[in-house]
Design a protein around this motif. Structure first.
Motif, PDB file in Angstrom:
ATOM      1  N   PRO A 137      50.123  36.969  48.434  1.00 63.90           N
ATOM      2  CA  PRO A 137      48.950  37.605  47.529  1.00 63.90           C
ATOM      3  C   PRO A 137      49.987  39.307  48.177  1.00 63.90           C
ATOM      4  O   PRO A 137      49.831  40.069  47.228  1.00 63.90           O
ATOM      5  CB  PRO A 137      47.420  37.756  48.578  1.00 63.90           C
ATOM      6  N   ILE A 138      50.354  39.348  48.557  1.00 64.37           N
ATOM      7  CA  ILE A 138      51.463  40.649  49.164  1.00 64.37           C
ATOM      8  C   ILE A 138      52.555  40.883  47.960  1.00 64.37           C
ATOM      9  O   ILE A 138      53.101  41.804  47.572  1.00 64.37           O
ATOM     10  CB  ILE A 138      52.173  40.644  50.445  1.00 64.37           C
ATOM     11  N   GLY A 139      53.593  39.453  47.730  1.00 65.96           N
ATOM     12  CA  GLY A 139      54.006  39.503  46.896  1.00 65.96           C
ATOM     13  C   GLY A 139      53.319  39.760  45.101  1.00 65.96           C
ATOM     14  O   GLY A 139      53.861  40.530  44.401  1.00 65.96           O
ATOM     15  N   LEU A 140      52.205  39.302  45.417  1.00 63.65           N
ATOM     16  CA  LEU A 140      51.702  39.359  44.004  1.00 63.65           C
ATOM     17  C   LEU A 140      51.473  40.923  43.532  1.00 63.65           C
ATOM     18  O   LEU A 140      51.445  41.523  42.599  1.00 63.65           O
ATOM     19  CB  LEU A 140      50.731  38.750  43.811  1.00 63.65           C
ATOM     20  N   THR A 141      51.241  41.271  45.052  1.00 56.12           N
ATOM     21  CA  THR A 141      50.674  43.179  45.102  1.00 56.12           C
ATOM     22  C   THR A 141      51.721  44.353  44.853  1.00 56.12           C
ATOM     23  O   THR A 141      51.735  44.733  43.764  1.00 56.12           O
ATOM     24  CB  THR A 141      50.228  43.679  46.366  1.00 56.12           C
ATOM     25  N   LEU A 164      54.496  42.840  43.012  1.00 61.45           N
ATOM     26  CA  LEU A 164      55.255  42.685  41.732  1.00 61.45           C
ATOM     27  C   LEU A 164      53.643  43.491  40.757  1.00 61.45           C
ATOM     28  O   LEU A 164      54.915  44.576  40.361  1.00 61.45           O
ATOM     29  CB  LEU A 164      54.721  41.197  41.169  1.00 61.45           C
ATOM     30  N   VAL A 165      52.594  44.060  41.109  1.00 66.77           N
ATOM     31  CA  VAL A 165      51.933  44.225  40.460  1.00 66.77           C
ATOM     32  C   VAL A 165      52.166  45.844  40.648  1.00 66.77           C
ATOM     33  O   VAL A 165      52.649  46.478  39.148  1.00 66.77           O
ATOM     34  CB  VAL A 165      50.502  44.291  40.039  1.00 66.77           C
ATOM     35  N   ILE A 166      53.026  46.510  41.373  1.00 65.08           N
ATOM     36  CA  ILE A 166      52.607  47.757  41.290  1.00 65.08           C
ATOM     37  C   ILE A 166      54.160  48.196  40.907  1.00 65.08           C
ATOM     38  O   ILE A 166      54.357  49.325  40.390  1.00 65.08           O
ATOM     39  CB  ILE A 166      52.813  47.854  43.534  1.00 65.08           C
ATOM     40  N   ILE A 167      55.055  47.344  40.638  1.00 66.60           N
ATOM     41  CA  ILE A 167      56.774  47.616  40.313  1.00 66.60           C
ATOM     42  C   ILE A 167      56.000  47.977  38.764  1.00 66.60           C
ATOM     43  O   ILE A 167      57.046  48.760  38.095  1.00 66.60           O
ATOM     44  CB  ILE A 167      57.422  46.604  41.127  1.00 66.60           C
ATOM     45  N   LEU A 168      55.229  46.990  38.009  1.00 66.03           N
ATOM     46  CA  LEU A 168      55.303  46.725  36.976  1.00 66.03           C
ATOM     47  C   LEU A 168      54.133  47.882  36.457  1.00 66.03           C
ATOM     48  O   LEU A 168      55.204  48.471  35.488  1.00 66.03           O
ATOM     49  CB  LEU A 168      54.456  45.650  36.215  1.00 66.03           C
ATOM     50  N   ILE A 169      53.161  48.075  37.217  1.00 67.87           N
ATOM     51  CA  ILE A 169      53.002  49.993  36.789  1.00 67.87           C
ATOM     52  C   ILE A 169      54.229  50.834  37.064  1.00 67.87           C
ATOM     53  O   ILE A 169      53.903  51.384  35.714  1.00 67.87           O
ATOM     54  CB  ILE A 169      51.637  49.629  37.557  1.00 67.87           C
ATOM     55  N   ILE A 170      54.461  50.744  37.742  1.00 68.56           N
ATOM     56  CA  ILE A 170      55.809  51.883  37.826  1.00 68.56           C
ATOM     57  C   ILE A 170      56.515  51.433  37.188  1.00 68.56           C
ATOM     58  O   ILE A 170      56.769  53.018  35.897  1.00 68.56           O
ATOM     59  CB  ILE A 170      56.695  51.818  39.284  1.00 68.56           C
ATOM     60  N   ALA A 171      57.674  50.699  36.582  1.00 68.02           N
ATOM     61  CA  ALA A 171      58.208  50.688  35.178  1.00 68.02           C
ATOM     62  C   ALA A 171      57.394  50.713  33.970  1.00 68.02           C
ATOM     63  O   ALA A 171      58.461  51.616  32.767  1.00 68.02           O
ATOM     64  CB  ALA A 171      58.472  48.895  35.670  1.00 68.02           C
ATOM     65  N   GLY A 172      56.046  50.427  33.738  1.00 66.07           N
ATOM     66  CA  GLY A 172      54.937  51.784  32.726  1.00 66.07           C
ATOM     67  C   GLY A 172      54.940  52.819  32.636  1.00 66.07           C
ATOM     68  O   GLY A 172      55.335  53.040  31.729  1.00 66.07           O
ATOM     69  N   ILE A 173      55.223  53.484  33.903  1.00 66.39           N
ATOM     70  CA  ILE A 173      54.321  54.647  33.757  1.00 66.39           C
ATOM     71  C   ILE A 173      55.730  55.041  33.051  1.00 66.39           C
ATOM     72  O   ILE A 173      56.120  56.360  32.491  1.00 66.39           O
ATOM     73  CB  ILE A 173      54.160  55.337  35.207  1.00 66.39           C
ATOM     74  N   ILE A 174      57.352  54.599  33.645  1.00 67.53           N
ATOM     75  CA  ILE A 174      59.062  55.742  33.565  1.00 67.53           C
ATOM     76  C   ILE A 174      58.913  55.020  31.881  1.00 67.53           C
ATOM     77  O   ILE A 174      59.306  56.308  31.440  1.00 67.53           O
ATOM     78  CB  ILE A 174      59.586  54.734  33.895  1.00 67.53           C
TER      79      ILE A 174
END
Length: 331
Positions: free
Chosen positions: A159-163, A165-175
């Motif tokens: 669950p930590i790894g999935l969390t 990954l989701v945070i990284i994808l959100i940040i990348a999407g915002i950028i």
């Protein structure tokens, strides 16, 4: 009498031989509780000259109810009273998880051609006494393990790894959204064409003509400016790096341009060579050559200038006029 003497001697030898070699097994505690451990000491006495000796072959279990925990190395000593007698000693650790009386069978020792057996042993295993009115409790209290962040992370790594990954994808999407998708549209600017190469060159030739450099004796300066004006014109008109090339390289490149007629190529070559001679060979061209060089420069630019062809129903306009018109409309 001799007969009795022989029998007596055989008896003595047999007794001595029996005393010289024997095997034994001794329990450290004959009675234990379930799960407790005790040890058995195996001892073999034999003549020191004997070479073929084999201690008991031990397995994981001694019997169905007695388990073997650990086997020590064989300890070798000599009898203090008789140095011809060697002693092997080995200790094994055992336990049992079944209450009751368990028989440990004899241990087998091999000494040369003889086989020696130890006495069987009896092990009593007792249960833990429990009072009838007493609550059932664990054998030991539960140990509290101190909190470890690393252990917690390893236990929840998925669950930590999935969390993460989701945070990284959100940040990348915002950028990406801010950089590309939400980029403000640039306002369309009115295109104002640059000043035509021939107009710039003609203006500079006019300025050079008005300076009257060669008339004042500045022949070298005159030809330096004339050469620069022509090279700049070639670079702007035909996109050739004439300002960075030598005279020979510039002439060679001009020879490959199909838009320049042969006669204009010849004029360009004459001007550039004459300019090099005036700049570097310190040659003083005569007045007619100076005037002819400027005249040929005007003609070269006129013959090679980019022609603007007007569409049907329109009149041909000078590029300079087009620039002025575009600037006025933009204003």
């Amino acid at each position: 009498m001799k007969k009795y003497w022989f029998i007596w001697m055989v008896f003595i030898v047999a007794a001595f031989s029996a005393q010289a070699q024997n095997a034994s097994a001794l329990l450290d505690h004959n009675e234990i509780k379930i799960g407790e451990q005790t040890s058995i000491e195996l001892t073999l006495r034999f003549p020191a000259a004997e070479k073929s000796i084999m201690m008991p072959a031990l397995q994981d279990t001694i019997t169905k109810f007695v388990e073997l925990i650990e086997v020590s190395n064989i300890d070798t000593t000599f009898d203090e009273d008789d140095i011809t007698t060697k002693i092997f000693t080995q200790k094994i650790t055992i336990t049992s998880w079944d209450s009751g009386m368990h028989v440990i069978p004899p241990f087998k020792f091999v000494l040369g051609n003889d086989t020696l057996l130890s006495e069987p042993l009896l092990l009593t295993v007792n249960t833990i006494p429990i009072k009838a009115d007493q609550d059932i409790k664990d054998i030991k209290d539960i140990m509290e393990v101190p909190f470890s962040l690393l252990d917690w992370i390893l236990a929840h790594k998925l669950p930590i790894g999935l969390t993460l990954l989701v945070i990284i994808l959100i940040i990348a999407g915002i950028i990406l959204y801010r950089r590309y998708l939400n980029k403000p549209k640039s306002e369309e600017k009115a295109f104002v064409p640059k000043e035509a190469a021939d107009i710039v060159a003609n203006r500079k030739l006019d300025e050079l003509k008005n300076k009257k450099l060669w008339q004042k004796g500045d022949v070298k300066e005159y030809y330096s400016e004339l050469s620069y004006i022509l090279r700049e014109y070639i670079e702007n008109r035909f996109q050739l790096r004439a300002l960075e090339l030598t005279t020979d390289e510039t002439i060679a490149l001009a020879q490959g341009v199909s838009e320049i007629e042969k006669r204009e190529k010849s004029k360009l070559e004459q001007i550039l060579i004459l300019a090099d001679m005036a700049k570097f060979a310190k040659q003083q061209p005569i007045a007619t050559e100076n005037e002819e060089a400027l005249k040929n420069a005007y003609l070269f630019i006129e013959q090679t200038a980019l022609k603007v062809i007007a569409e049907e129903g329109e009149t041909e306009e000078n590029p300079k006029d087009l620039t002025t018109k575009a600037e006025s409309e933009n204003a």
